[in-house]
Design a protein around this motif. Structure first.
Motif, PDB file in Angstrom:
ATOM      1  N   LEU A  37      -7.257  14.947 -17.270  1.00 53.86           N
ATOM      2  CA  LEU A  37      -8.182  14.103 -16.522  1.00 53.86           C
ATOM      3  C   LEU A  37      -7.655  12.673 -16.480  1.00 53.86           C
ATOM      4  N   SER A  38      -7.861  12.007 -15.355  1.00 49.28           N
ATOM      5  CA  SER A  38      -7.496  10.596 -15.260  1.00 49.28           C
ATOM      6  C   SER A  38      -8.479   9.770 -16.084  1.00 49.28           C
ATOM      7  N   LEU A  39      -8.092   8.545 -16.399  1.00 51.54           N
ATOM      8  CA  LEU A  39      -8.987   7.685 -17.175  1.00 51.54           C
ATOM      9  C   LEU A  39     -10.275   7.402 -16.411  1.00 51.54           C
ATOM     10  N   ARG A  40     -10.171   7.288 -15.102  1.00 56.32           N
ATOM     11  CA  ARG A  40     -11.380   7.053 -14.299  1.00 56.32           C
ATOM     12  C   ARG A  40     -12.328   8.244 -14.400  1.00 56.32           C
ATOM     13  N   ALA A  41     -11.781   9.459 -14.317  1.00 66.26           N
ATOM     14  CA  ALA A  41     -12.627  10.651 -14.407  1.00 66.26           C
ATOM     15  C   ALA A  41     -13.257  10.765 -15.792  1.00 66.26           C
ATOM     16  N   ILE A  42     -12.494  10.417 -16.822  1.00 64.11           N
ATOM     17  CA  ILE A  42     -13.034  10.472 -18.180  1.00 64.11           C
ATOM     18  C   ILE A  42     -14.164   9.465 -18.342  1.00 64.11           C
ATOM     19  N   PRO A 101      -4.148  28.908 -21.302  1.00 67.69           N
ATOM     20  CA  PRO A 101      -3.763  27.820 -22.184  1.00 67.69           C
ATOM     21  C   PRO A 101      -4.040  26.481 -21.532  1.00 67.69           C
ATOM     22  N   ALA A 102      -4.389  25.511 -22.342  1.00 61.46           N
ATOM     23  CA  ALA A 102      -4.669  24.175 -21.809  1.00 61.46           C
ATOM     24  C   ALA A 102      -3.405  23.585 -21.223  1.00 61.46           C
ATOM     25  N   PRO A 103      -3.521  22.778 -20.165  1.00 61.04           N
ATOM     26  CA  PRO A 103      -2.345  22.140 -19.589  1.00 61.04           C
ATOM     27  C   PRO A 103      -1.635  21.298 -20.634  1.00 61.04           C
ATOM     28  N   VAL A 104      -0.309  21.300 -20.570  1.00 64.48           N
ATOM     29  CA  VAL A 104       0.461  20.534 -21.536  1.00 64.48           C
ATOM     30  C   VAL A 104       0.549  19.097 -21.058  1.00 64.48           C
ATOM     31  N   ALA A 105      -0.085  18.201 -21.783  1.00 64.73           N
ATOM     32  CA  ALA A 105      -0.036  16.782 -21.448  1.00 64.73           C
ATOM     33  C   ALA A 105      -0.282  15.987 -22.708  1.00 64.73           C
ATOM     34  N   SER A 106       0.394  14.866 -22.835  1.00 68.13           N
ATOM     35  CA  SER A 106       0.212  14.043 -24.021  1.00 68.13           C
ATOM     36  C   SER A 106      -1.082  13.272 -23.923  1.00 68.13           C
ATOM     37  N   ALA A 107      -1.725  13.079 -25.063  1.00 70.68           N
ATOM     38  CA  ALA A 107      -2.994  12.355 -25.085  1.00 70.68           C
ATOM     39  C   ALA A 107      -2.811  10.877 -24.810  1.00 70.68           C
ATOM     40  N   VAL A 108      -1.620  10.362 -24.953  1.00 68.69           N
ATOM     41  CA  VAL A 108      -1.423   8.934 -24.776  1.00 68.69           C
ATOM     42  C   VAL A 108      -0.358   8.659 -23.713  1.00 68.69           C
ATOM     43  N   ARG A 109      -0.184   9.573 -22.796  1.00 69.48           N
ATOM     44  CA  ARG A 109       0.785   9.398 -21.725  1.00 69.48           C
ATOM     45  C   ARG A 109       0.162   9.724 -20.370  1.00 69.48           C
ATOM     46  N   THR A 110       0.793   9.261 -19.328  1.00 72.14           N
ATOM     47  CA  THR A 110       0.281   9.487 -17.987  1.00 72.14           C
ATOM     48  C   THR A 110       1.451   9.737 -17.051  1.00 72.14           C
ATOM     49  N   GLY A 111       1.179  10.310 -15.904  1.00 72.50           N
ATOM     50  CA  GLY A 111       2.234  10.621 -14.952  1.00 72.50           C
ATOM     51  C   GLY A 111       2.626   9.437 -14.090  1.00 72.50           C
ATOM     52  N   TYR A 155       4.651   8.469 -18.973  1.00 67.50           N
ATOM     53  CA  TYR A 155       4.642   7.079 -19.427  1.00 67.50           C
ATOM     54  C   TYR A 155       3.550   6.871 -20.471  1.00 67.50           C
ATOM     55  N   ARG A 156       3.783   5.931 -21.361  1.00 63.68           N
ATOM     56  CA  ARG A 156       2.761   5.546 -22.323  1.00 63.68           C
ATOM     57  C   ARG A 156       1.687   4.727 -21.616  1.00 63.68           C
ATOM     58  N   LEU A 157       0.496   4.710 -22.216  1.00 66.63           N
ATOM     59  CA  LEU A 157      -0.565   3.892 -21.644  1.00 66.63           C
ATOM     60  C   LEU A 157      -0.182   2.414 -21.683  1.00 66.63           C
ATOM     61  N   ALA A 158       0.586   2.021 -22.683  1.00 61.77           N
ATOM     62  CA  ALA A 158       1.045   0.635 -22.745  1.00 61.77           C
ATOM     63  C   ALA A 158       1.921   0.289 -21.543  1.00 61.77           C
TER      64      ALA A 158
END
Length: 253
Positions: free
Chosen positions: A84-89, A123-133, A165-168
């Motif tokens: 989910l995107s940060l906006r959706a969350i 299985p849940a989609p593979v994505a890092s909790a602190v990264r974005t596309g 990418y990292r959220l930073a």
């Protein structure tokens, strides 16, 4: 039956009662059991995005309550497990302090999936909790592909091996974009990035002996020391900028 992610607690994340508000370093240590790639910068970014609102101590330090830590866990879990995107969350959870109790949005079936398998849990989609596309970074920063490519060429930010990418990095992209509107180009910012890298290396040099110390309490305090050094460095940079704004002024006029 359609898979409904709960976004609830997972094994490895502490959920028991705490003695009181926690520092950002303590929050990082607790959440890293489930989210090993989480950083202080990532927590700060989520705060800047309005996903969590920790209280402040009289000195200005962040003080996270139990509800803040639980909310951060839900945010990171929804991003990692359901892409989910940060906006959706943010829309799903509501404003900090008014968390939604509704289940998370259903995970969409992959395109081309067979009709008979579309509703089967997978299985849940593979994505890092602190990264974005890359696409989300471009949209969040409001920049074009060629601009991001130029910033990467100058080493201001860059993707991991998996292209995320990292959220930073999102925060960096936004700031670089805003500076660009004032005519500050990527090539002008190489020295700023180099200075930041040198300061981080210095902080790590100071903290390294603490990480190897035989006393467990000393080793546990290494992260908070690193956090304090980073905060002090940022504040010092701001003080230098403020003191150099009007170098010709010698009176309070």
């Amino acid at each position: 039956m359609q898979h409904k992610p709960s976004g609830g607690a997972r094994p490895g994340t502490a959920t028991g009662p705490r003695s009181g508000p926690m520092s950002i370093g303590a929050v990082l240590k607790e959440l890293r059991a489930e989210f090993p790639e989480l950083t202080v910068a990532g927590i700060r970014f989520l705060e800047a995005e309005g996903l969590v609102e920790p209280a402040r101590s009289p000195s200005g330090g962040r003080r996270f309550r139990e509800a803040d830590v639980a909310r951060l866990g839900r945010v990171l879990r929804l991003q990692r497990d359901h892409c989910l995107s940060l906006r959706a969350i943010k829309e799903h959870l509501g404003a900090p302090g008014r968390d939604s109790a509704a289940p998370a949005p259903s995970v969409a079936a992959p395109r081309g999936a067979e009709a008979g398998r579309a509703s089967e849990p997978g299985p849940a989609p593979v994505a890092s909790a602190v990264r974005t596309g890359r696409r989300e970074l471009l949209g969040s920063a409001g920049v074009r592909e060629e601009e991001l490519a130029e910033w990467e060429e100058y080493g201001l930010l860059g993707p991991a091996a998996d292209g995320t990418y990292r959220l930073a990095d999102v925060a960096v992209a936004r700031l670089v974009a805003r500076l660009g509107r004032h005519g500050v180009e990527a090539r002008h910012l190489r020295s700023v990035k180099a200075a930041a890298d040198r300061q981080l290396a210095l902080a790590e040099q100071r903290v390294a002996p603490l990480r190897r110390h035989p006393d467990q309490r000393t080793r546990s305090g290494a992260e908070s020391t690193a956090e304090e050094l980073a905060d002090l460095s940022v504040r010092l940079y701001g003080a230098f900028m403020a003191s150099g704004t009007h170098p010709d002024r010698t009176r309070c006029d």
